[in-house]
Design an enzyme around this catalytic site. Structure first.
Site: not given
Length: 477
Positions: A176, A375
């Site tokens: 991320e 995720e």
């Protein structure tokens, strides 16, 4: 008809700083998340300069995975996991980040974790940077603002690839990094968890600093990809991005354009890692803003030679772009506004299963690379019933709806998706709020926000549902 592959990677994802604990054991040095206090949905985490007496720092104990990993991996094996994404805490390997020699105890710990996964035929996917930066690299080098940190990172990457070569096929360079974005009015939370820097305390042109940090992390990613391919040509290297699909509030062309711009800002680093060059549109943008990111000819070669093999996507919610007249609308986590057509989690995250299908299609058509969902999940308040079990039908419902859309993306839209890793398959500390109350897992951990609890692990109803899902390769949702 296209179906999920027989070797589809069903499993979960965890991160070292959210569950390992043992923050001063085994030669580990202090890392940035060791200085993050507990918080809540309404009270932000604080990031302190020192460890302050009387404050609760949840990463210090986590859920004690460091001492209990065999017990936890056995439970994942019982569920039939095909894969588990783990992260390596850089500060366990090089406690200060710039050490001359690695910490052998840290290397041996992760070798043991990987060996335990392989014992249960669980494919390890190893993330090399998941918000775990040695604090010394912030204090002594100004974090990712300094290109020297790239060299320290590559030394660490080489150490771990050599230590796990032949056992790990799938590597992830960063998690991320796209939340470092100079076009966004950043928050302390995202700049801190990614780089140990508080946005409010940056001196000088803050947006230029974020541009440099984002560029240096992107450059580190492509250099690491090239290095891993050189060290282990059999490996597959990806990078994981947290992407929030952004919708226009209506079909007014200006709102459609604004939604495109808000969503597209998350993709410039993926463009850089997949197309073999840092995007020209971003370079023009920086030039117009007077930013100097320090790109060199050697950098250009690294981008050309460090292209990804696959893309990892983290998906939790969608967003609605800001629009004229919408100033009073309720904001979402990533700066947009809430979608009135969606239900929300208790933490205000819009629940949008179709958004997952949309994101898979958008990304696959843009890059043509295999994708793995790294995720996805529902943070919820779980209550232990009188029988000692969490009956989490709401979590099963969330996963059923999202996985139904994932299957449509593969079977109907022909997206090449090779795995689904549910976030937090065992309850762990929330990165954004520092809570244990915000639970994602199939396995309940007796640990409360104040640090109490005996850490007992207990399967929830969703544990058995997911086990059956894996056994049927997604046929029985």
């Amino acid at each position: 008809m296209t179906k999920l592959a027989n070797d589809f990677l069903w499993g979960g994802s965890i991160a070292a700083h959210q569950l390992e604990g043992a923050w001063q054991e085994g030669g580990k040095g202090p890392a940035i998340m060791d200085f993050a206090t507990s918080g809540s949905a309404t009270t932000p985490r604080e990031y302190t300069k020192t460890i302050e007496a009387g404050r609760h720092y949840p990463s210090h104990e986590g859920i004690d995975f460091y001492h209990r990993y065999k017990e936890d991996i056995k439970l994942f094996g019982e569920m039939g996991f095909k894969s588990l994404r783990i992260s390596i805490d850089w500060s366990r390997i090089y406690p200060n980040g710039d050490d001359a020699e690695p910490n052998q105890a840290g290397i041996e710990f992760y070798q043991s974790v990987v060996d335990e996964l392989l014992k249960y035929n669980i494919e390890p996917i190893v993330t090399l940077y998941h918000f775990e930066l040695p604090m010394n690299l912030v204090h002594s080098y100004d974090s990712w603002k300094n290109r020297q940190v790239i060299d320290f990172y590559l030394k660490y990457v080489e150490t771990m690839v050599e230590a796990l070569k032949g056992k790990v096929k799938y590597w992830v360079t960063f998690n991320e990094m796209n939340h470092i974005d100079p076009q966004t009015e950043a928050s302390d939370m995202f700049t801190y968890i990614l780089a140990g820097l508080k946005y409010s305390e940056l001196e000088g042109n803050k947006k230029e600093i974020l541009a440099v940090v984002g560029y240096n992390m992107t450059l580190a990613g492509v250099k690491a990809t090239r290095l891993i391919h050189q060290l282990d040509p059999q490996s597959q290297v990806g990078c994981v991005f947290g992407i929030t699909p952004t919708y226009p509030v209506n079909c007014d062309p200006i709102n459609v354009l604004n939604a495109f711009k808000e969503m597209d800002r998350d993709f410039y680093q993926i463009d850089a890692m997949c197309y073999g060059e840092f995007p020209k549109y971003k370079l023009r943008e920086y030039a117009d803003m007077g930013f100097d990111i320090g790109m060199t000819e050697e950098d250009k070669q690294a981008f050309a030679e460090g292209k990804l093999d696959y893309i990892g996507m983290n998906y939790y919610m969608s967003d609605v772009a800001h629009y004229e007249g919408g100033d009073d609308d309720e904001e979402s986590l990533f700066g947009g506004v809430q979608n009135p057509f969606l239900e929300k989690s208790k933490w205000g995250w819009g629940i949008d299963p179709i958004g997952l299908r949309y994101l898979l299609n958008y990304t696959y058509r843009r890059y043509g690379l295999p994708i793995i969902i790294c995720e996805n999940g529902l943070g919820a308040v779980d209550e232990v019933g009188p029988d000692g079990v969490v009956h989490d039908d709401y979590r099963i419902d969330f996963l059923q709806k999202h996985l139904s859309e994932l299957k449509k993306a593969v079977e109907e839209d022909k997206v090449d998706c090779f795995g689904y890793l549910m976030w937090g398959p065992i309850d762990l500390v929330s990165a954004t709020t520092g809570e244990m109350k915000k639970r994602y897992g199939f396995i309940y951990v007796d640990k409360q926000d104040d640090g109490t609890g005996d850490l007992t692990r207990t399967p929830k109803d969703s544990f058995y549902w997911y086990k059956n899902l894996i056994e049927t390769n997604g046929e029985e949702l």
